[in-house]
Write an enzyme that holds these catalytic residues in place. Sequence first.
Site, PDB file in Angstrom:
ATOM      1  N   TYR A   1      -7.459 -11.708  13.710  1.00  0.00           N
ATOM      2  CA  TYR A   1      -6.263 -12.374  13.157  1.00  0.00           C
ATOM      3  C   TYR A   1      -6.479 -14.039  12.761  1.00  0.00           C
ATOM      4  O   TYR A   1      -6.357 -14.358  11.637  1.00  0.00           O
ATOM      5  CB  TYR A   1      -5.219 -12.062  13.618  1.00  0.00           C
ATOM      6  CG  TYR A   1      -3.716 -12.748  13.241  1.00  0.00           C
ATOM      7  CD1 TYR A   1      -3.063 -11.995  12.030  1.00  0.00           C
ATOM      8  CD2 TYR A   1      -3.041 -13.625  13.727  1.00  0.00           C
ATOM      9  CE1 TYR A   1      -1.889 -12.636  11.357  1.00  0.00           C
ATOM     10  CE2 TYR A   1      -2.128 -14.176  13.272  1.00  0.00           C
ATOM     11  CZ  TYR A   1      -1.696 -13.884  12.176  1.00  0.00           C
ATOM     12  OH  TYR A   1      -0.478 -14.364  11.807  1.00  0.00           O
TER      13      TYR A   1
ATOM     14  N   LYS B   1      -7.033 -15.911   9.460  1.00  0.00           N
ATOM     15  CA  LYS B   1      -5.929 -16.846   9.083  1.00  0.00           C
ATOM     16  C   LYS B   1      -6.402 -18.324   8.894  1.00  0.00           C
ATOM     17  O   LYS B   1      -5.993 -19.097   8.023  1.00  0.00           O
ATOM     18  CB  LYS B   1      -4.802 -16.970   9.989  1.00  0.00           C
ATOM     19  CG  LYS B   1      -4.028 -15.639   9.782  1.00  0.00           C
ATOM     20  CD  LYS B   1      -3.388 -15.587   8.435  1.00  0.00           C
ATOM     21  CE  LYS B   1      -2.352 -14.214   8.383  1.00  0.00           C
ATOM     22  NZ  LYS B   1      -1.745 -13.940   7.063  1.00  0.00           N
TER      23      LYS B   1
ATOM     24  N   ASN C   1       1.579 -12.872   0.680  1.00  0.00           N
ATOM     25  CA  ASN C   1       1.955 -12.709   1.953  1.00  0.00           C
ATOM     26  C   ASN C   1       1.355 -11.585   2.714  1.00  0.00           C
ATOM     27  O   ASN C   1       1.439 -11.543   4.034  1.00  0.00           O
ATOM     28  CB  ASN C   1       3.294 -12.350   1.866  1.00  0.00           C
ATOM     29  CG  ASN C   1       4.044 -11.855   3.070  1.00  0.00           C
ATOM     30  OD1 ASN C   1       4.441 -12.541   3.986  1.00  0.00           O
ATOM     31  ND2 ASN C   1       4.516 -10.496   2.939  1.00  0.00           N
TER      32      ASN C   1
ATOM     33  N   ARG D   1       0.769  -1.166   0.007  1.00  0.00           N
ATOM     34  CA  ARG D   1      -0.133   0.118   0.191  1.00  0.00           C
ATOM     35  C   ARG D   1       0.828   1.233  -0.022  1.00  0.00           C
ATOM     36  O   ARG D   1       0.409   2.226  -0.560  1.00  0.00           O
ATOM     37  CB  ARG D   1      -0.990  -0.145   1.153  1.00  0.00           C
ATOM     38  CG  ARG D   1      -2.160  -1.119   1.204  1.00  0.00           C
ATOM     39  CD  ARG D   1      -3.017  -0.806   2.326  1.00  0.00           C
ATOM     40  NE  ARG D   1      -2.411  -1.510   3.641  1.00  0.00           N
ATOM     41  CZ  ARG D   1      -3.259  -1.717   4.586  1.00  0.00           C
ATOM     42  NH1 ARG D   1      -4.378  -1.414   4.562  1.00  0.00           N
ATOM     43  NH2 ARG D   1      -2.474  -1.989   5.613  1.00  0.00           N
TER      44      ARG D   1
ATOM     45  N   ASP E   1      -3.834  -1.959  -2.889  1.00  0.00           N
ATOM     46  CA  ASP E   1      -4.507  -2.466  -1.379  1.00  0.00           C
ATOM     47  C   ASP E   1      -5.203  -3.879  -1.739  1.00  0.00           C
ATOM     48  O   ASP E   1      -5.977  -3.911  -2.565  1.00  0.00           O
ATOM     49  CB  ASP E   1      -5.343  -1.682  -0.861  1.00  0.00           C
ATOM     50  CG  ASP E   1      -6.321  -1.870   0.213  1.00  0.00           C
ATOM     51  OD1 ASP E   1      -6.084  -2.956   0.813  1.00  0.00           O
ATOM     52  OD2 ASP E   1      -7.025  -1.216   0.604  1.00  0.00           O
ATOM     53  N   VAL E   2      -4.619  -4.950  -1.298  1.00  0.00           N
ATOM     54  CA  VAL E   2      -5.141  -6.337  -1.498  1.00  0.00           C
ATOM     55  C   VAL E   2      -6.759  -6.564  -1.040  1.00  0.00           C
ATOM     56  O   VAL E   2      -7.198  -7.608  -1.462  1.00  0.00           O
ATOM     57  CB  VAL E   2      -4.216  -7.392  -1.082  1.00  0.00           C
ATOM     58  CG1 VAL E   2      -2.849  -7.247  -1.724  1.00  0.00           C
ATOM     59  CG2 VAL E   2      -4.262  -7.638   0.625  1.00  0.00           C
TER      60      VAL E   2
ATOM     61  N   THR F   1      10.878 -10.108  12.977  1.00  0.00           N
ATOM     62  CA  THR F   1      10.884  -9.403  11.742  1.00  0.00           C
ATOM     63  C   THR F   1      10.858  -7.719  12.312  1.00  0.00           C
ATOM     64  O   THR F   1      10.844  -6.769  11.472  1.00  0.00           O
ATOM     65  CB  THR F   1       9.693  -9.350  10.815  1.00  0.00           C
ATOM     66  OG1 THR F   1       8.381  -8.893  11.643  1.00  0.00           O
ATOM     67  CG2 THR F   1       9.589 -10.655  10.257  1.00  0.00           C
TER      68      THR F   1
END
Length: 320
Positions: free
Chosen positions: A181, A185, A116, A64, A89-90, A216
């Site tokens: 989340y 998922k 991803n 994005r 923006d997916v 990360t």
Amino acid sequence: MGWITNGLSVGAGGWWVANQLMKGQNEADLHGQVALVTGGSRGLGLLIAQEFAREGCKIAICARDYAELQTARAEILKSGADVFIVKCDVSNRAEVESMVAQVTNHYGQIDLLVNNAGIIEVGAVQDMTIEDFEEAMGIDFWGVVYATLAVLPQMRTRKAGRIVNITSFGGKVAVPHLLPYSAAKFAAHGFSLGLNGELAQEGITVTAIAPTTLRTGSYVNVPYKGDAQKEFNWFSLGASVPGLSMSAERAARQVVEATKRGEAERILGLQAVVGSKFYALFPNLSADLSGFANRLMPRPGGTRTVQGQPLQKQAASPLQ
């Protein structure tokens, strides 16, 4: 009847071992193929793009933030790869279809799709809103579906292609205080496994990757709700301590390996492997342990949302 059951078990075990050895010997050569990675501007997505670049792939990444995409492109170019970037923006179907069309027009085709892009929000369910669930589903689930359905026609025409969906350990075992989340998922993981079965006869592989928490540094970008400081403390601990998390670089290498082997599913990290198997064998005990863990977590405290960066300066013990 016992000898029949034992015979079937031994036969199935032998078939599994032989199948794994065969996959190891028949890893695909990805050189020259076009790999599209969504959410490829930073974190795991960028590392995956870099790994595919080392395999000799042409790389396309979307995200994005266009400035982050430009920075990521410069990093991937260091490997000598051809890199194409698209702002997208997916969670927006029209943008995803346009993005896939742009990448296809630029390179001629898309051989590998890595879904991803994802978001996560931390807090008790009482502090979540309907909009939080809708946003998680929009990116973590619908983003996977939109991109997949957009690339499938060309893959089916060629009878070749690889789709990789980065789901999560939280998509196999529900984790308290990560409910939007986990719900999204779980949906993405089920979509991946079902789609793999449907496309197996068409020369297209679908791989579901379920990582444990990865180091990360992205926990500083996560929104925290309710008692934000305490929520940050416990989540950042699990996302940064080596014994509780996994190196993102190692995870990216395993993603590429699983892709080359055409695996249906790979769970990343010892904690995730053990946890998912334990849940499969003992679902009721797992539910009891989840309830116990929830009692140790911060209490609901309103719907105030705070990003991780300012909370990092005040971080204390994880459940203080």
